[in-house]
Enzyme design. Structure first.
Site, PDB file in Angstrom:
ATOM      1  N   SER A 133       0.854  -1.181   0.000  1.00  0.00           N
ATOM      2  CA  SER A 133       0.000   0.000   0.000  1.00  0.00           C
ATOM      3  C   SER A 133       0.890   1.230   0.000  1.00  0.00           C
ATOM      4  O   SER A 133       1.984   1.217   0.554  1.00  0.00           O
ATOM      5  CB  SER A 133      -0.870  -0.012   1.263  1.00  0.00           C
ATOM      6  OG  SER A 133      -1.225   1.303   1.632  1.00  0.00           O
TER       7      SER A 133
ATOM      8  N   LYS B 228       0.868  -3.323   4.955  1.00  0.00           N
ATOM      9  CA  LYS B 228      -0.041  -4.078   4.081  1.00  0.00           C
ATOM     10  C   LYS B 228       0.663  -5.000   3.099  1.00  0.00           C
ATOM     11  O   LYS B 228       1.705  -4.681   2.550  1.00  0.00           O
ATOM     12  CB  LYS B 228      -0.924  -3.110   3.286  1.00  0.00           C
ATOM     13  CG  LYS B 228      -1.909  -2.365   4.150  1.00  0.00           C
ATOM     14  CD  LYS B 228      -3.176  -3.148   4.388  1.00  0.00           C
ATOM     15  CE  LYS B 228      -3.954  -3.107   3.148  1.00  0.00           C
ATOM     16  NZ  LYS B 228      -5.329  -3.048   3.186  1.00  0.00           N
TER      17      LYS B 228
ATOM     18  N   GLU C 145      -7.678 -10.224  -6.579  1.00  0.00           N
ATOM     19  CA  GLU C 145      -8.773  -9.256  -6.700  1.00  0.00           C
ATOM     20  C   GLU C 145      -9.041  -8.936  -8.167  1.00  0.00           C
ATOM     21  O   GLU C 145     -10.186  -8.802  -8.599  1.00  0.00           O
ATOM     22  CB  GLU C 145      -8.426  -7.968  -5.936  1.00  0.00           C
ATOM     23  CG  GLU C 145      -8.416  -8.160  -4.433  1.00  0.00           C
ATOM     24  CD  GLU C 145      -7.837  -6.949  -3.708  1.00  0.00           C
ATOM     25  OE1 GLU C 145      -8.267  -5.828  -3.987  1.00  0.00           O
ATOM     26  OE2 GLU C 145      -6.938  -7.140  -2.868  1.00  0.00           O
TER      27      GLU C 145
END
Ligand code: ARG
Length: 460
Positions: free
Chosen positions: A275, A281, A288
């Site tokens: 991130s 992260k 996704e």
């Protein structure tokens, strides 16, 4: 030069040309278009519709054009579509002999033939990728036959299952996808060439010969249908859409299992992303994206189904819209299958965490009920008593696994010492010996059955 210039007094408007063109999309068909033209020209020569000499010159030149395109010496541009491009180039190179190629043919049967040839190749390519994916899944299954994880319904812990059984479930889905593509191949393998614009041709053509040259299994039997049939495109995209839905479900599962809350799996850093603001992260963007791209293919399916709906017989230009949907579905399913398979080879399983999770949540409650049934109690009564035991566990802050024999016995006289082993996840899993069940033997059988069906599909 347009193929249809003759009838017109005026040149077409530039914007009309831009709107009509399909070269930007159908240039992808160049190889199949040229191969189909070579077969057509050979047949014209053999059937004495043109001289053998002209036929040979056309075929040789077409092959040169193909080579020049492949060697990047010839750029595909400045034509309405790929068929016009190839024919114009042929005429540029050999003059009026090139003008004979389109005898006994229309772009309508030509484009349908090209697209079927292309789709046949594509089906084989997609199938190889699905096969590789199943092979990878079987490897994972082979190594996880003795591992146990919780199985879920309604996303709540339901019953313990074998890890291999979980992965086999996806192999079954992908096997069905393979079967669907193989079935689509049967209806794609029908040659429309020789149907002309819509009514066939008055020339003494030999359709069997072209079909053989192009390795088509069947020849279309109705010219009107043949030039306007795009069912095979819809079937292909549907098969791709379902494959995407399976990939998407798999991604969703794995993303969930990779969260801190589950911790069942992890993916090597090289296939994850970070991130820009939260330094801790580690995101699974690839999964996704696959989940997101599933929507694209559903969109492609809607496109083709809507394009073919309400079309009057026979060919209509609406059909030009078929290719973008097909190519997009193909690109998407291929890229997703490839990267997903690659990521799977960097999948790390935390089987300890899985087992710990399977031990929680009173996931063997059904086994307690089944135990009582085996001792002679009707299932509904056994269910009721077990419900009360679970409630007791919740109130006493214990689990079925930490219950003593005396505690069990206080709920029913039918309980004996062996309830303590019956309630264990290992027993639970291995007792489920029914075909398709979670026992080691059943899971081994499942692996064998998947392998057998996979080999059978690729033999045929
Ligand atoms: N570009 C056209 C297509 O993709 C080729 C067929 C053109 N046929 C015609 N009658 N205008 O469908």
């Amino acid at each position: 030069m347009k193929l249809w210039q003759g009838r017109f007094n005026q040149n077409s408007a530039k914007n009309a040309d831009i709107f009509n063109e399909s070269l930007s999309v159908d240039k992808q068909l160049y190889m199949h278009d040229i191969i189909a033209s070579v077969a057509h020209a050979k047949m014209l020569g053999t059937c004495d519709i043109i001289s053998m000499e002209d036929s040979n010159l056309i075929c040789d030149t077409l092959m040169e054009i193909l080579k020049d395109i492949q060697d990047n010496k010839l750029k595909i541009k400045d034509a309405e579509d790929i068929h016009s491009f190839v024919e114009n180039e042929l005429i540029n190179r050999i003059g009026s002999v090139g003008k004979m190629l389109h005898t006994a043919r229309s772009r309508n049967d030509q484009v349908a033939t090209d697209l079927r040839l292309y789709t046949k190749d594509s089906i084989l390519n997609v199938c190889t990728n699905i096969r590789n994916l199943i092979a990878r899944l079987l490897e994972i299954s082979e190594s996880t036959i003795t591992n146990i994880m919780p199985g879920y319904t309604h996303l709540r812990k339901a019953q313990p299952i074998t890890v291999a059984q979980y992965f086999n479930a996806y192999s079954e889905m992908f096997l069905r996808d393979l079967e669907r593509f193989a079935d689509t191949l049967k209806r794609t393998d029908v040659m429309p060439l020789g149907s002309g614009a819509l009514a066939g041709t008055s020339f003494p053509i030999d359709r069997r010969m072209t079909a053989e040259l192009l390795s088509f299994g069947e020849i279309s039997q109705n010219a009107l249908d043949a030039v306007s049939d795009r069912d095979f495109v819809a079937e292909y995209i549907f098969a791709a859409a379902l494959t995407m839905s399976h990939l998407s479900r798999f991604c969703e599962d794995l993303m969930l299992f990779s969260t801190e809350e589950f911790g069942f799996i992890d993916i090597a850093d090289s296939y994850t992303t970070g991130s820009s603001i939260m330094p801790q992260k580690k995101n699974l963007d690839i999964f996704e994206l696959i989940r997101g791209k599933c929507g694209r293919v559903y969109g492609d399916l809607t496109t083709i189904l809507t394009v073919i709906k309400g079309l009057p017989l026979a060919y209509n230009k609406d059909l030009q819209e078929d290719k973008e949907a097909l190519f997009d579905a193909e690109d998407t399913v291929l890229s997703c299958l490839t990267i997903f398979n690659e990521v799977l080879s960097h999948l790390l399983l935390d089987t300890k965490k899985m087992r710990t999770a399977a031990n929680g949540g009173n996931a063997t409650a059904t086994d307690v009920a089944n135990y009582l049934v085996e001792k002679g109690m009707p299932f509904r009564d056994a269910y009721e008593i077990t419900g009360r035991i679970v409630q007791y566990c919740i109130e006493e802050d214990k689990s079925l696994l930490s219950m003593s024999f005396d505690e069990f016995a206080s709920f029913s006289d039918l309980f004996e010492e062996d309830i303590l082993s019956a309630v264990k996840v290992n027993t639970s899993v291995n007792e489920r010996r029914s075909i398709g069940g979670s026992s080691r033997a059943a899971v081994r059988d499942n692996i064998r059955s998947i392998t057998r069906r996979l080999n059978k599909l690729f033999k045929g």
